[in-house]
Write a protein that holds these residues in place. Structure first.
Motif, short mmCIF file in Angstrom:
data_model
loop_
_atom_site.label_atom_id
_atom_site.label_comp_id
_atom_site.label_asym_id
_atom_site.label_seq_id
_atom_site.Cartn_x
_atom_site.Cartn_y
_atom_site.Cartn_z
N HIS A 309 -35.66 -26.06 23.09
CA HIS A 309 -34.57 -27.04 22.96
C HIS A 309 -33.24 -26.43 23.39
O HIS A 309 -32.43 -27.11 24.01
CB HIS A 309 -34.47 -27.54 21.51
CG HIS A 309 -35.59 -28.43 21.11
ND1 HIS A 309 -35.65 -29.05 19.88
CD2 HIS A 309 -36.71 -28.82 21.77
CE1 HIS A 309 -36.75 -29.78 19.79
NE2 HIS A 309 -37.41 -29.66 20.93
N TYR A 332 -24.96 -31.72 18.85
CA TYR A 332 -25.22 -31.93 20.28
C TYR A 332 -26.69 -32.31 20.50
O TYR A 332 -27.54 -32.06 19.65
CB TYR A 332 -24.87 -30.67 21.08
CG TYR A 332 -23.45 -30.22 20.85
CD1 TYR A 332 -22.38 -30.80 21.53
CD2 TYR A 332 -23.15 -29.21 19.92
CE1 TYR A 332 -21.08 -30.39 21.31
CE2 TYR A 332 -21.85 -28.80 19.69
CZ TYR A 332 -20.82 -29.40 20.39
OH TYR A 332 -19.53 -28.99 20.16
N ASP A 333 -26.96 -32.89 21.64
CA ASP A 333 -28.29 -33.39 21.99
C ASP A 333 -28.86 -32.53 23.10
O ASP A 333 -28.30 -32.48 24.21
CB ASP A 333 -28.19 -34.85 22.43
CG ASP A 333 -29.54 -35.49 22.72
OD1 ASP A 333 -30.57 -34.78 22.69
OD2 ASP A 333 -29.57 -36.71 22.96
N ASN A 335 -31.27 -33.09 24.85
CA ASN A 335 -31.71 -33.93 25.97
C ASN A 335 -30.59 -34.25 26.95
O ASN A 335 -30.83 -34.87 27.99
CB ASN A 335 -32.30 -35.24 25.43
CG ASN A 335 -33.59 -35.02 24.66
OD1 ASN A 335 -34.53 -34.45 25.20
ND2 ASN A 335 -33.63 -35.47 23.41
N GLU A 336 -29.38 -33.85 26.62
CA GLU A 336 -28.23 -34.00 27.50
C GLU A 336 -27.84 -32.63 28.05
O GLU A 336 -28.12 -31.60 27.42
CB GLU A 336 -27.05 -34.62 26.75
CG GLU A 336 -27.31 -36.00 26.19
CD GLU A 336 -27.49 -37.04 27.29
OE1 GLU A 336 -26.90 -36.87 28.36
OE2 GLU A 336 -28.24 -38.01 27.06
N SER A 366 -28.38 -26.31 26.66
CA SER A 366 -29.44 -27.24 26.26
C SER A 366 -30.61 -27.15 27.23
O SER A 366 -30.47 -26.69 28.37
CB SER A 366 -28.91 -28.67 26.24
OG SER A 366 -28.55 -29.10 27.55
#
Length: 492
Positions: A309, A332-333, A335-336, A366
């Motif tokens: 991740h 935070y994500d 996936n971004e 990320s």
């Protein structure tokens, strides 16, 4: 009887606010939220803008609110310099105070108005929370320190206020090649801006109303955390330690004794196989400096790891709080495309410049960004010796991905920072073992689950509010500006 006195006090307080607002009616406030564009930061900036306009409307206080990433999207507003001329041209004739705040602040407008009422906006005024170095430090270019009369610079986390008169002077000095700052590097934006203000003949006025913890009398308060949900598991972060055989015996035992045991998903990438430490080889020859080839090899290797991740790239002399990093990353994500660390700039205020995450503090990427950087032709090192952190900054600029700054990361040792600058932070990293006991530093500053350094009463940012009102429309209602007729306010 007590309720009557209480009611009377409330009315007196309200009258005081109205009086102060009336005194400043022809001397309106200009708020600039110097924000970042990553989703939690931008959402917090929107929330703060709405709160400011709501408070101003409630107190009948003419003001203008700018979100820097919207108003000056390509000008590196985080360095403060590039927005001076715009602010001076727009507001030099109809405002008195410019208030610069980050999105992670709470502003108490009545208290701020009270503070400003005691100062003359026609004078050259610079107000904020003052901090000072005790000794020469690398992050401030080894500038000399006078122990008897230390230079006070602003702690930007607590905001700062400039009279529009000072903004005008600074704008002129910025545009003049003879007085324009000459350093290409932006390392500590608040310090460098403060030295520029001092070069204009103005010293910072240290005021207790600019705060890191929420206390009585505070007008602007730094709030370190968003209210983020979710969980980042330790095993979802791959900690990639950059090392070489020269430093194995000296540095690797330190990280083994401190943070490495908390990093259940890690690897030490080096130039030889060392069974003592389980080092990993990637086929890149070690270099004395730069390390771009090694870092890009790590990124490409990490892109193939299962269940990744987050990738945290750190030096073998970097100390990390694994638990606090996990807490920070919940905002935070993965996936971004996200890059988080301590932001520096190279020629950041020029069209050719860029921001980058300084490597010693730790660079966190990320999974989505790792995949993009690992793709063929996207980020190819000019040489193995190219500075890895700076070149990654160039790659991020090409990809139009911002380098997201966190003041919890540190390129230097704790002794290189004033103690006041470390207050109120959930510290994540420090770098270098020189002239310190790194194990003791880890225990004092980083060995904690989630507490801030010198814990204090922190006001919380509400990051759950969804903005439905148009911020510019609210501003126009408060100030009476009409974008179609008043170019002084609405054009750069």
């Amino acid at each position: 009887m007590g309720s009557v006195i209480k009611t009377l006090l409330v009315h007196l307080l309200w009258l005081a606010v109205l009086f102060i607002a009336s005194a400043l009616t022809n001397a309106s406030l200009v708020f600039v939220i110097v924000n970042q564009v990553a989703p939690p930061h931008y959402q917090a900036a929107l929330n703060l803008a709405l709160q400011l306009t709501s408070q101003a409307k409630q107190h009948n206080m003419p003001c203008k609110v700018y979100i820097a990433s919207d108003e000056w999207p390509n000008l590196s507003a985080w360095t403060y310099f590039p927005i001076l001329e715009s602010l001076s041209s727009r507001h030099g004739r109809n405002s008195s105070w410019v208030v610069l705040v980050g999105e992670q602040t709470v502003v108490k407008l009545p208290t701020l108005l009270d503070v400003l009422h005691g100062h003359d906006p026609t004078q050259l005024m610079f107000l904020g929370r003052g901090v000072s170095d005790l000794e020469e430090t690398i992050i401030h270019h080894y500038a000399s320190v006078d122990p008897e009369h230390p230079f006070q610079y602003v702690d930007a986390r607590a905001g700062m206020v400039l009279s529009i008169t000072l903004v005008g002077r600074l704008a002129r000095r910025w545009s003049d090649p003879a007085t324009h700052p000459h350093s290409e590097f932006t390392i500590d934006a608040a310090y460098e801006f403060s030295t520029f203000v001092q070069s204009a003949g103005v010293k910072l006025t240290n005021h207790s109303a600019f705060c890191i913890s929420n206390q009585q009398g505070c007008a602007i308060v730094f709030s370190r955390l968003f209210q983020c949900k979710g969980e980042v598991r330790t095993e979802d972060i791959h900690f990639a330690v950059k090392s070489c055989s020269k430093f194995h015996s000296e540095r690797l035992p330190v990280i083994q004794d401190t943070w490495l045991g908390d990093a259940t998903n890690h690897a030490i990438y080096s130039d030889i196989q060392d069974t003592r430490f389980g080092t990993v080889l990637l086929g890149v020859t070690n270099t004395e400096r730069g390390h771009c080839g090694k870092t890009l090899a790590i990124i490409r290797h990490a892109a193939q790891l299962p269940h990744l991740h987050w990738l945290a790239v750190v030096d073998d002399d970097t100390l990390i709080s694994v638990n606090r990093l996990r807490e920070l990353l919940t905002c935070y994500d993965y996936n971004e495309p996200v890059a988080v660390g301590e932001r520096y700039g190279f020629a950041a205020t020029t069209p050719q410049g860029y921001d980058y995450l300084t490597g010693g503090a730790g660079m966190v990427f990320s999974k989505t960004l790792v995949d993009r950087l690992a793709s063929s032709g996207v980020c190819e090192c000019p040489s193995n010796e190219t500075p890895d952190d700076m070149y990654l900054g160039i790659c991020l600029r090409r990809l139009t991905i911002p380098a997201t700054h966190s003041s919890a990361f540190h390129q230097a040792k704790p002794t290189d920072y004033p103690a006041a600058v470390l207050e109120g932070e959930a510290l994540v990293s420090f770098h270098k073992y020189w002239q310190i006991d790194p194990r003791q530093v880890y225990q004092q500053y980083l060995h904690s689950t989630g507490q801030v350094h010198k814990p204090s009463d922190q006001p919380k940012l509400d990051n759950t509010l969804h903005i439905s009102e148009n911020i510019h429309a609210v501003n126009d209602h408060l100030t009476g500006d009409d974008p179609s007729t008043n170019n002084d306010h609405d054009e750069l």
